[in-house]
Design a protein around this motif. Sequence first.
Motif, PDB file in Angstrom:
ATOM      1  N   VAL A  10       0.858  -1.181   0.000  1.00 46.67           N
ATOM      2  CA  VAL A  10       0.000   0.000   0.000  1.00 46.67           C
ATOM      3  C   VAL A  10       0.891   1.228   0.000  1.00 46.67           C
ATOM      4  N   ILE A  11       0.739   2.052  -1.033  1.00 46.07           N
ATOM      5  CA  ILE A  11       1.542   3.269  -1.160  1.00 46.07           C
ATOM      6  C   ILE A  11       0.658   4.461  -0.804  1.00 46.07           C
ATOM      7  N   GLY A  12       0.965   5.095   0.303  1.00 47.04           N
ATOM      8  CA  GLY A  12       0.165   6.213   0.790  1.00 47.04           C
ATOM      9  C   GLY A  12      -0.549   5.830   2.071  1.00 47.04           C
ATOM     10  N   CYS A  13      -0.129   6.402   3.172  1.00 53.64           N
ATOM     11  CA  CYS A  13      -0.663   6.015   4.480  1.00 53.64           C
ATOM     12  C   CYS A  13      -1.597   7.071   5.059  1.00 53.64           C
ATOM     13  N   GLY A  14      -2.446   7.650   4.198  1.00 50.60           N
ATOM     14  CA  GLY A  14      -3.514   8.502   4.690  1.00 50.60           C
ATOM     15  C   GLY A  14      -4.638   7.646   5.235  1.00 50.60           C
ATOM     16  N   THR A  32       2.878  -4.538   3.234  1.00 47.59           N
ATOM     17  CA  THR A  32       3.987  -3.611   3.457  1.00 47.59           C
ATOM     18  C   THR A  32       3.556  -2.230   2.998  1.00 47.59           C
ATOM     19  N   LEU A  33       4.129  -1.207   3.616  1.00 50.14           N
ATOM     20  CA  LEU A  33       3.662   0.163   3.450  1.00 50.14           C
ATOM     21  C   LEU A  33       4.769   1.073   2.946  1.00 50.14           C
ATOM     22  N   ILE A  34       4.369   2.045   2.116  1.00 44.74           N
ATOM     23  CA  ILE A  34       5.290   3.051   1.601  1.00 44.74           C
ATOM     24  C   ILE A  34       4.632   4.419   1.741  1.00 44.74           C
ATOM     25  N   ASP A  35       5.384   5.399   2.244  1.00 43.54           N
ATOM     26  CA  ASP A  35       4.906   6.778   2.284  1.00 43.54           C
ATOM     27  C   ASP A  35       6.107   7.699   2.378  1.00 43.54           C
ATOM     28  N   ASP A  36       6.057   8.801   1.621  1.00 41.90           N
ATOM     29  CA  ASP A  36       7.163   9.764   1.658  1.00 41.90           C
ATOM     30  C   ASP A  36       7.268  10.459   3.007  1.00 41.90           C
ATOM     31  N   ASP A  37       6.160  10.495   3.751  1.00 44.16           N
ATOM     32  CA  ASP A  37       6.137  11.134   5.057  1.00 44.16           C
ATOM     33  C   ASP A  37       6.435  10.080   6.130  1.00 44.16           C
ATOM     34  N   LEU A  41       3.936   7.072   7.839  1.00 43.21           N
ATOM     35  CA  LEU A  41       4.322   5.657   7.780  1.00 43.21           C
ATOM     36  C   LEU A  41       4.399   5.061   9.178  1.00 43.21           C
ATOM     37  N   ASP A  42       5.060   5.769  10.089  1.00 45.59           N
ATOM     38  CA  ASP A  42       5.196   5.262  11.458  1.00 45.59           C
ATOM     39  C   ASP A  42       3.838   5.108  12.129  1.00 45.59           C
ATOM     40  N   GLU A  43       2.932   6.061  11.869  1.00 39.91           N
ATOM     41  CA  GLU A  43       1.606   5.985  12.487  1.00 39.91           C
ATOM     42  C   GLU A  43       0.837   4.774  11.975  1.00 39.91           C
ATOM     43  N   ALA A  44       0.913   4.532  10.653  1.00 39.77           N
ATOM     44  CA  ALA A  44       0.221   3.379  10.088  1.00 39.77           C
ATOM     45  C   ALA A  44       0.787   2.079  10.645  1.00 39.77           C
ATOM     46  N   VAL A  45       2.095   2.003  10.766  1.00 41.46           N
ATOM     47  CA  VAL A  45       2.719   0.797  11.335  1.00 41.46           C
ATOM     48  C   VAL A  45       2.273   0.609  12.782  1.00 41.46           C
ATOM     49  N   ALA A  52       6.953  -1.564   7.200  1.00 42.03           N
ATOM     50  CA  ALA A  52       7.554  -0.704   6.192  1.00 42.03           C
ATOM     51  C   ALA A  52       8.155  -1.550   5.072  1.00 42.03           C
ATOM     52  N   TRP A  53       7.897  -1.149   3.834  1.00 45.78           N
ATOM     53  CA  TRP A  53       8.454  -1.862   2.679  1.00 45.78           C
ATOM     54  C   TRP A  53       9.966  -1.691   2.652  1.00 45.78           C
ATOM     55  N   THR A  54      10.669  -2.734   2.265  1.00 44.60           N
ATOM     56  CA  THR A  54      12.117  -2.677   2.130  1.00 44.60           C
ATOM     57  C   THR A  54      12.521  -3.238   0.770  1.00 44.60           C
ATOM     58  N   PRO A  55      13.575  -2.699   0.162  1.00 48.92           N
ATOM     59  CA  PRO A  55      14.036  -3.215  -1.133  1.00 48.92           C
ATOM     60  C   PRO A  55      14.398  -4.694  -1.033  1.00 48.92           C
ATOM     61  N   GLY A  56      14.196  -5.391  -2.132  1.00 49.47           N
ATOM     62  CA  GLY A  56      14.538  -6.807  -2.180  1.00 49.47           C
ATOM     63  C   GLY A  56      13.365  -7.730  -1.949  1.00 49.47           C
TER      64      GLY A  56
END
Length: 298
Positions: A10-14, A32-37, A41-45, A52-56
């Motif tokens: 999910v991209i965008g944690c509004g 897994t979650l992605i957000d530029d803010d 992101l921390d609040e959604a987690v 949080a999404w991680t590469p790989g």
Amino acid sequence: MTTTLRTAVVIGCGTTGTSVALALGFTGVRVTLIDDDPRALDEAVSLGAGTAWTPGLPPADLVVVATAPSAVVDVLHSAQSRGLGHVYTDTAGTKDIVCAEAELRGCDLKGYVPGHPLAGSDAPARDDTAAAGRFTGRPWVVCPFETTPDWALETVDALIEACGAYRIDLAAHVHDRIAAELSHGPHLIAAALATRFADSSEAFLKLAGNGLRDAVRSAGGDPWLWGDVLAHNAGPVADVLDRVSAQLTRAAAILREGDACAPLELAPTLEEGRRGQAALQRVAERRTLRDAPAGERM
């Protein structure tokens, strides 16, 4: 349902994105979650929406782009370029421009199913918080392209089912006309009405009744987000405003004339408004829109 969702990004944690993530997680999907803010992101987690999404990480079954309309295509193109998933959808409140820009940008349309869950604004507010049940019993509009394959639609169907919603298919331009009539135009009208009270005294506002507060309630949404939505649906919203403005201008002229026939001349608008309010109330009292009589006009 033949498609089973196991993983999602999910991209965008509004409010909308976090609610989608919570609903998916509740059904056992690894999210897994992605957000530029980082704060969002921390609040959604912290709410348990995912990690949080991680590469790989391997490509997810589904990627949900839950951003403002103006960001959808950039985010979608980047996510597809990085191979974040197999199927992609979005939650933006406008569809026509987003779909056209996705095609012009060269996004993979076969793997992208434009969508819009109709469960309220994505703007944070005290009475608009993320929740797994946010979409339960609510319509989820899907605007597939002519080339959209069944496997992509089945994946989005699994998302909608996990969120407890039900699918309605609409052409993108039809969706935007309906959204302008039912949401975008009324929001701007409510905002314009609410501006009358922005600097009013508390003593004056204490005289207001619930009817006025209900009429301007939607004006409490995030101004930046709503400005983005309105700009992406400019033509249909302008049409709504023109029609309402014409009615109000006519009513003002009748009142200024001070004619004894004013009540009679205002009656058609007032009566039509009463019927419209009653129609909205009847639908609100039904469990879902699927309970409406067959053949009603969309």
